[in-house]
Write an enzyme that holds these catalytic residues in place. Structure first.
Site, short mmCIF file in Angstrom:
data_model
loop_
_atom_site.label_atom_id
_atom_site.label_comp_id
_atom_site.label_asym_id
_atom_site.label_seq_id
_atom_site.Cartn_x
_atom_site.Cartn_y
_atom_site.Cartn_z
N GLY A 20 -17.12 80.90 -31.55
CA GLY A 20 -15.69 81.17 -31.46
C GLY A 20 -15.31 82.30 -30.53
O GLY A 20 -14.24 82.89 -30.70
N SER A 21 -16.14 82.59 -29.52
CA SER A 21 -15.74 83.67 -28.61
C SER A 21 -14.52 83.24 -27.79
O SER A 21 -13.63 84.05 -27.51
CB SER A 21 -16.89 84.09 -27.69
OG SER A 21 -17.16 83.11 -26.73
N ASN A 22 -14.45 81.97 -27.42
CA ASN A 22 -13.25 81.49 -26.72
C ASN A 22 -12.04 81.50 -27.65
O ASN A 22 -10.93 81.79 -27.21
CB ASN A 22 -13.48 80.08 -26.16
CG ASN A 22 -14.16 80.12 -24.81
OD1 ASN A 22 -13.58 80.53 -23.80
ND2 ASN A 22 -15.43 79.71 -24.78
N ILE A 97 -16.80 64.39 -30.40
CA ILE A 97 -16.04 63.71 -29.35
C ILE A 97 -14.84 63.03 -30.00
O ILE A 97 -14.98 62.27 -30.97
CB ILE A 97 -16.93 62.70 -28.61
CG1 ILE A 97 -18.05 63.46 -27.89
CG2 ILE A 97 -16.11 61.88 -27.63
CD1 ILE A 97 -19.11 62.57 -27.27
N LEU A 98 -13.66 63.32 -29.48
CA LEU A 98 -12.43 62.74 -30.04
C LEU A 98 -12.32 61.28 -29.59
O LEU A 98 -12.62 60.95 -28.45
CB LEU A 98 -11.22 63.53 -29.57
CG LEU A 98 -11.17 65.00 -29.99
CD1 LEU A 98 -10.05 65.74 -29.25
CD2 LEU A 98 -10.99 65.14 -31.51
N ASN A 112 -9.76 71.33 -22.65
CA ASN A 112 -11.14 71.67 -23.01
C ASN A 112 -11.71 72.64 -21.98
O ASN A 112 -11.31 72.61 -20.82
CB ASN A 112 -12.00 70.40 -23.04
CG ASN A 112 -13.43 70.67 -23.49
OD1 ASN A 112 -13.67 71.52 -24.35
ND2 ASN A 112 -14.39 69.99 -22.89
N HIS A 114 -15.39 73.65 -20.34
CA HIS A 114 -16.75 73.13 -20.25
C HIS A 114 -17.58 74.07 -19.35
O HIS A 114 -17.12 74.45 -18.28
CB HIS A 114 -16.73 71.72 -19.67
CG HIS A 114 -18.08 71.08 -19.64
ND1 HIS A 114 -18.68 70.57 -20.77
CD2 HIS A 114 -18.97 70.91 -18.63
CE1 HIS A 114 -19.87 70.10 -20.45
NE2 HIS A 114 -20.08 70.29 -19.17
N ASP A 150 -15.71 64.80 -20.86
CA ASP A 150 -15.65 65.83 -19.81
C ASP A 150 -15.15 65.27 -18.47
O ASP A 150 -15.67 65.64 -17.40
CB ASP A 150 -17.03 66.48 -19.62
CG ASP A 150 -17.52 67.15 -20.90
OD1 ASP A 150 -16.67 67.66 -21.66
OD2 ASP A 150 -18.74 67.17 -21.14
N GLU A 179 -15.43 82.21 -18.58
CA GLU A 179 -14.66 81.27 -19.41
C GLU A 179 -13.47 81.99 -20.04
O GLU A 179 -12.37 81.46 -20.12
CB GLU A 179 -15.54 80.69 -20.52
CG GLU A 179 -16.58 79.70 -20.03
CD GLU A 179 -17.35 79.06 -21.18
OE1 GLU A 179 -16.79 78.86 -22.27
OE2 GLU A 179 -18.54 78.77 -20.99
C1 GRF Z 1 -18.61 77.56 -24.42
O1 GRF Z 1 -19.61 77.76 -23.47
C2 GRF Z 1 -17.75 76.39 -24.02
O2 GRF Z 1 -17.61 76.23 -22.65
C3 GRF Z 1 -18.52 75.23 -24.58
O3 GRF Z 1 -19.04 75.69 -25.81
C4 GRF Z 1 -19.18 77.12 -25.76
C5 GRF Z 1 -18.42 77.66 -26.93
O4 GRF Z 1 -18.62 79.05 -27.08
N1 GRF Z 1 -17.70 74.05 -24.67
P1 GRF Z 1 -17.72 79.86 -28.11
O5 GRF Z 1 -17.89 79.20 -29.48
O6 GRF Z 1 -16.31 79.82 -27.65
O7 GRF Z 1 -18.29 81.25 -28.10
#
Ligand code: GRF
Length: 193
Positions: A20-22, A97-98, A112, A114, A150, A179
């Site tokens: 969940g860093s994103n 995958i949705l 998304n 990627h 993707d 990202e």
């Molecule tokens: C990220 O590298 C994203 O691009 C991919 O999965 C990873 C998720 O990382 N789809 P986080 O859970 O957001 O840290």
């Protein structure tokens, strides 16, 4: 430029499966005045996803779906999204995958991120494959989700140089930093012009 206030921000759901860093990064972004999104819901297919700790910390509603049966699960998710009047979905490390039926219901409103320079290295183990193929660059891509994996329209990409000494882990770390910059920029690009 469109001005976003609390009222007209896009009601957003973030789908996660892991760290969940994103997610954390998107939450922080959503709290900025200039952000067009307000995160109302976090959805996970994993009970133990660390991202759920983050949503709790920020007081964001979250829900775990076990995904025993994809069709039923997606139906339940859609009901919840409709109930909360969600109009944007951000996938952030979501490993399921949705279905094309689900994607159609949110036509053009699912994003998304990627960890590769799409259309190269769709799917899993992107860093490993890029290093094995002696690529000079990898990177990350934010795209609109369509019914193929993707493959939807690319919004933004960022290149990252692959070093000779890189392992999938070290490359992944450097790409993740990018990202976190790219996802908010892509959202601003789509919704703030
Ligand atoms: C990220 O590298 C994203 O691009 C991919 O999965 C990873 C998720 O990382 N789809 P986080 O859970 O957001 O840290």
């Amino acid at each position: 430029m469109v001005k976003f206030t609390g009222r007209n921000k896009l009601k957003t759901a973030v789908f996660i499966s892991g760290t969940g860093s994103n997610l954390k990064n998107l939450i922080k972004f959503s709290l900025l005045k200039k952000s067009p999104i307000k995160i109302e819901l976090v959805i996970s297919d994993k009970k133990r996803a660390r991202g759920l700790i983050i949503s709790k910390k920020y007081n964001i509603d979250s829900k775990v779906y076990k995904y025993k049966n994809k069709k039923n699960t997606e139906k339940k998710i859609l009901e919840n999204l409709n109930k909360k009047k969600i109009n944007l979905i951000c996938l952030a490390g979501f490993m399921k995958i949705l279905s094309s039926n689900f994607v159609k219901k949110f036509n053009g409103k699912i994003l998304n991120i990627h960890p590769s320079l799409l259309p190269k290295y769709k799917g899993l183990n992107t860093h490993e494959r890029a290093i094995k193929n002696n690529e000079k660059f990898s990177g990350c891509t934010v795209h609109i989700v369509n019914s193929k994996l993707d493959s939807g329209k690319i919004i933004l990409q960022k290149k990252v140089k692959i070093r000779k000494i890189d392992t999938p882990e070290s490359l992944s770390k450097r790409i993740l930093i990018q990202e976190h910059k790219l996802y908010p920029r892509a959202i601003l690009k789509i919704f703030s012009s």
